[in-house]
Scaffold this motif. Structure first.
Motif, PDB file in Angstrom:
ATOM      1  N   ALA A   5      -4.675  -0.010  -2.378  1.00  0.00           N
ATOM      2  CA  ALA A   5      -4.273  -1.417  -2.404  1.00  0.00           C
ATOM      3  C   ALA A   5      -5.496  -2.296  -2.239  1.00  0.00           C
ATOM      4  O   ALA A   5      -6.372  -1.996  -1.426  1.00  0.00           O
ATOM      5  CB  ALA A   5      -3.269  -1.703  -1.299  1.00  0.00           C
ATOM      6  N   PRO A   6      -5.598  -3.391  -2.989  1.00  0.00           N
ATOM      7  CA  PRO A   6      -6.746  -4.286  -2.849  1.00  0.00           C
ATOM      8  C   PRO A   6      -6.694  -5.034  -1.523  1.00  0.00           C
ATOM      9  O   PRO A   6      -5.637  -5.174  -0.904  1.00  0.00           O
ATOM     10  CB  PRO A   6      -6.590  -5.235  -4.038  1.00  0.00           C
ATOM     11  N   ALA A   7      -7.840  -5.517  -1.103  1.00  0.00           N
ATOM     12  CA  ALA A   7      -7.899  -6.264   0.159  1.00  0.00           C
ATOM     13  C   ALA A   7      -7.093  -7.551   0.076  1.00  0.00           C
ATOM     14  O   ALA A   7      -6.484  -7.988   1.047  1.00  0.00           O
ATOM     15  CB  ALA A   7      -9.356  -6.566   0.510  1.00  0.00           C
ATOM     16  N   THR A   8      -7.111  -8.176  -1.093  1.00  0.00           N
ATOM     17  CA  THR A   8      -6.313  -9.392  -1.327  1.00  0.00           C
ATOM     18  C   THR A   8      -5.552  -9.237  -2.624  1.00  0.00           C
ATOM     19  O   THR A   8      -5.914  -8.429  -3.483  1.00  0.00           O
ATOM     20  CB  THR A   8      -7.214 -10.646  -1.415  1.00  0.00           C
ATOM     21  N   GLY A   9      -4.508 -10.021  -2.773  1.00  0.00           N
ATOM     22  CA  GLY A   9      -3.755 -10.001  -4.029  1.00  0.00           C
ATOM     23  C   GLY A   9      -2.445  -9.244  -3.959  1.00  0.00           C
ATOM     24  O   GLY A   9      -1.727  -9.142  -4.952  1.00  0.00           O
ATOM     25  N   THR A  10      -2.090  -8.687  -2.781  1.00  0.00           N
ATOM     26  CA  THR A  10      -0.786  -8.041  -2.653  1.00  0.00           C
ATOM     27  C   THR A  10       0.293  -9.106  -2.474  1.00  0.00           C
ATOM     28  O   THR A  10       0.043 -10.174  -1.919  1.00  0.00           O
ATOM     29  CB  THR A  10      -0.774  -7.074  -1.457  1.00  0.00           C
ATOM     30  N   ARG A  11       1.506  -8.782  -2.932  1.00  0.00           N
ATOM     31  CA  ARG A  11       2.610  -9.728  -2.838  1.00  0.00           C
ATOM     32  C   ARG A  11       3.871  -8.977  -2.405  1.00  0.00           C
ATOM     33  O   ARG A  11       4.002  -7.767  -2.609  1.00  0.00           O
ATOM     34  CB  ARG A  11       2.858 -10.415  -4.186  1.00  0.00           C
ATOM     35  N   LYS A  12       4.787  -9.716  -1.834  1.00  0.00           N
ATOM     36  CA  LYS A  12       6.093  -9.167  -1.515  1.00  0.00           C
ATOM     37  C   LYS A  12       7.019  -9.387  -2.711  1.00  0.00           C
ATOM     38  O   LYS A  12       6.925 -10.389  -3.417  1.00  0.00           O
ATOM     39  CB  LYS A  12       6.692  -9.834  -0.274  1.00  0.00           C
ATOM     40  N   ALA A  13       7.925  -8.447  -2.930  1.00  0.00           N
ATOM     41  CA  ALA A  13       8.870  -8.561  -4.043  1.00  0.00           C
ATOM     42  C   ALA A  13      10.232  -8.033  -3.609  1.00  0.00           C
ATOM     43  O   ALA A  13      10.324  -7.074  -2.839  1.00  0.00           O
ATOM     44  CB  ALA A  13       8.372  -7.789  -5.266  1.00  0.00           C
ATOM     45  N   LYS A  14      11.253  -8.688  -4.100  1.00  0.00           N
ATOM     46  CA  LYS A  14      12.629  -8.246  -3.848  1.00  0.00           C
ATOM     47  C   LYS A  14      13.118  -7.464  -5.061  1.00  0.00           C
ATOM     48  O   LYS A  14      12.961  -7.903  -6.192  1.00  0.00           O
ATOM     49  CB  LYS A  14      13.541  -9.448  -3.597  1.00  0.00           C
ATOM     50  N   VAL A  15      13.728  -6.312  -4.810  1.00  0.00           N
ATOM     51  CA  VAL A  15      14.223  -5.467  -5.897  1.00  0.00           C
ATOM     52  C   VAL A  15      15.578  -6.003  -6.371  1.00  0.00           C
ATOM     53  O   VAL A  15      16.494  -6.221  -5.560  1.00  0.00           O
ATOM     54  CB  VAL A  15      14.364  -4.002  -5.432  1.00  0.00           C
ATOM     55  N   LEU A  16      15.695  -6.231  -7.670  1.00  0.00           N
ATOM     56  CA  LEU A  16      16.927  -6.796  -8.239  1.00  0.00           C
ATOM     57  C   LEU A  16      17.960  -5.729  -8.576  1.00  0.00           C
ATOM     58  O   LEU A  16      19.163  -5.956  -8.444  1.00  0.00           O
ATOM     59  CB  LEU A  16      16.590  -7.603  -9.504  1.00  0.00           C
ATOM     60  N   TYR A  17      17.517  -4.574  -9.047  1.00  0.00           N
ATOM     61  CA  TYR A  17      18.435  -3.519  -9.467  1.00  0.00           C
ATOM     62  C   TYR A  17      17.925  -2.170  -8.968  1.00  0.00           C
ATOM     63  O   TYR A  17      16.734  -1.980  -8.708  1.00  0.00           O
ATOM     64  CB  TYR A  17      18.558  -3.440 -11.002  1.00  0.00           C
ATOM     65  N   ASP A  18      18.837  -1.206  -8.862  1.00  0.00           N
ATOM     66  CA  ASP A  18      18.425   0.159  -8.568  1.00  0.00           C
ATOM     67  C   ASP A  18      17.599   0.702  -9.731  1.00  0.00           C
ATOM     68  O   ASP A  18      17.858   0.383 -10.899  1.00  0.00           O
ATOM     69  CB  ASP A  18      19.648   1.062  -8.374  1.00  0.00           C
TER      70      ASP A  18
END
Length: 360
Positions: free
Chosen positions: A297-310
């Motif tokens: 994983a990079p030091a910066t640039g990570t994001r949170k994401a919500k999963v829409l579908y299985d």
């Protein structure tokens, strides 16, 4: 042709007497026999049932067939007692056009092969819609139509007959009040008894029909449940078709990249023989193979994401997802734009962007 003058004169006299009584009631000049409160409630309930059933029936027709011309055509065929010609619906037609376009563009090209897959799905959606329309027409529309064109017409006919009997009864009451001679009073009293008997008999017939509205509600309730079940099955089937299609397309991300080097990296042979792969394509090869665990994983640039579908991982380089869970995502150089690296605790793998809602 037989022409009974006496009967014609008698019918004309009855009609005139009723018209006089009706007019007098409107101007408040004569008395009117009032129905009991229970009977009036039955009448009001029947009228409400008819009006709302008609509105629900018409709007359901619009829902199932939005095209007014098609509805008129179906109505005419039904009145002529003929079968409506079978024609492809919009979904089936769209699927047919897509598959024809794929043949023209080349089924081996990324665009052509995708058109074939999507076209097949659209045709299956059209077939599901056709089945839903047929089921709804039989289980929901037909009972509503039968009530409006059958039971309600019978109720309306008996109500008109009851109104005529009431007018005859009130006219007889008025004549009895006006009679002066004993002989006239006796004749008017006999006429009143006959009118009262006919009115009571007709009132009982009409009452039984109006009380049958409760059975109509029970029948329509059952039909409504069947309509909901048909809708549920239809939308579930559509969802499954689209979910399968989305998964199928998600397993071929390089088809959307438009990068020839990337396409060669996914396993296809290079039209230029043993050409040297670009650096970013080589990185994509590593992520497409089983070396996703080596990606940091990079030091910066990570994001949170919500999963829409299985989502079920196609191989060990991908990460399976559950709807509504939160994961961390980031990109790496050379990765196709339709994919990200997803991380959940110590697990990580490629995940399709279309299954995510990026939060921050």
């Amino acid at each position: 042709m037989d022409f009974n003058v006496k009967k014609l004169a008698s019918d004309a006299g009855v009609f005139f007497t009723r018209a006089v009584q009706f007019t007098g009631e409107k101007f408040g000049q004569v008395e009117k026999t009032e129905l009991d409160a229970h009977f009036e409630n039955l009448l009001s309930r029947a009228d409400s049932t008819k009006n709302w059933t008609e509105k629900i029936f018409r709007q359901t027709e619009v829902l199932l067939q939005p095209n007014p011309s098609a509805r008129i055509e179906e109505f005419l065929y039904e009145k002529l007692d003929r079968t409506v010609p079978s024609r492809p619906n919009n979904g089936e037609l769209l699927g047919h056009y897509m598959q024809d376009a794929a043949k023209d563009f080349g089924p081996g090209t990324p665009y052509g092969s995708t058109l074939i897959k999507v076209g097949d799905c659209e045709r299956r959606l059209g077939g599901a819609q056709r089945e839903f329309l047929q089921t709804s027409a039989i289980s929901f529309l037909a009972p509503l139509r039968n009530f409006l064109e059958g039971d309600w017409r019978t109720i309306s006919k008996e109500r008109r007959l009851l109104e005529n009997r009431r007018l005859d009864l009130d006219s007889s009451k008025a004549r009895l009040k006006k009679a002066k001679l004993a002989e006239s009073k006796a004749a008017a009293a006999h006429e009143l008894r006959v009118a009262q008997t006919e009115f009571d008999r007709q009132a009982e017939v009409t009452r039984l029909l109006l009380e049958g509205i409760s059975s109509t509600h029970v029948n329509h309730l059952r039909c409504l449940h069947e309509f909901v079940e048909a809708q549920t099955a239809y939308y579930k089937q559509c969802y499954l078709h689209m979910q399968d299609l989305q998964k199928e397309l998600g397993r071929f991300p390089n088809a959307f990249a438009g990068n020839p080097g990337l396409s060669m990296a996914s396993g296809g042979s290079s039209p230029q023989g043993n050409a040297t792969l670009p650096q970013d394509a080589a990185t994509a090869v590593e992520t497409d193979t089983l070396k996703i665990e080596e990606v940091q994983a990079p030091a910066t640039g990570t994001r949170k994401a919500k999963v829409l579908y299985d989502y079920d991982a196609a191989d060990t380089s991908e990460l399976s997802l559950l709807a509504d869970e939160l994961i961390t995502v980031y990109t790496v150089p050379g990765m196709d734009s339709d994919w990200l690296v997803g991380a959940r605790g110590n697990q990580k793998g490629r995940v399709p962007v279309t299954y995510l809602e990026l939060l921050s």
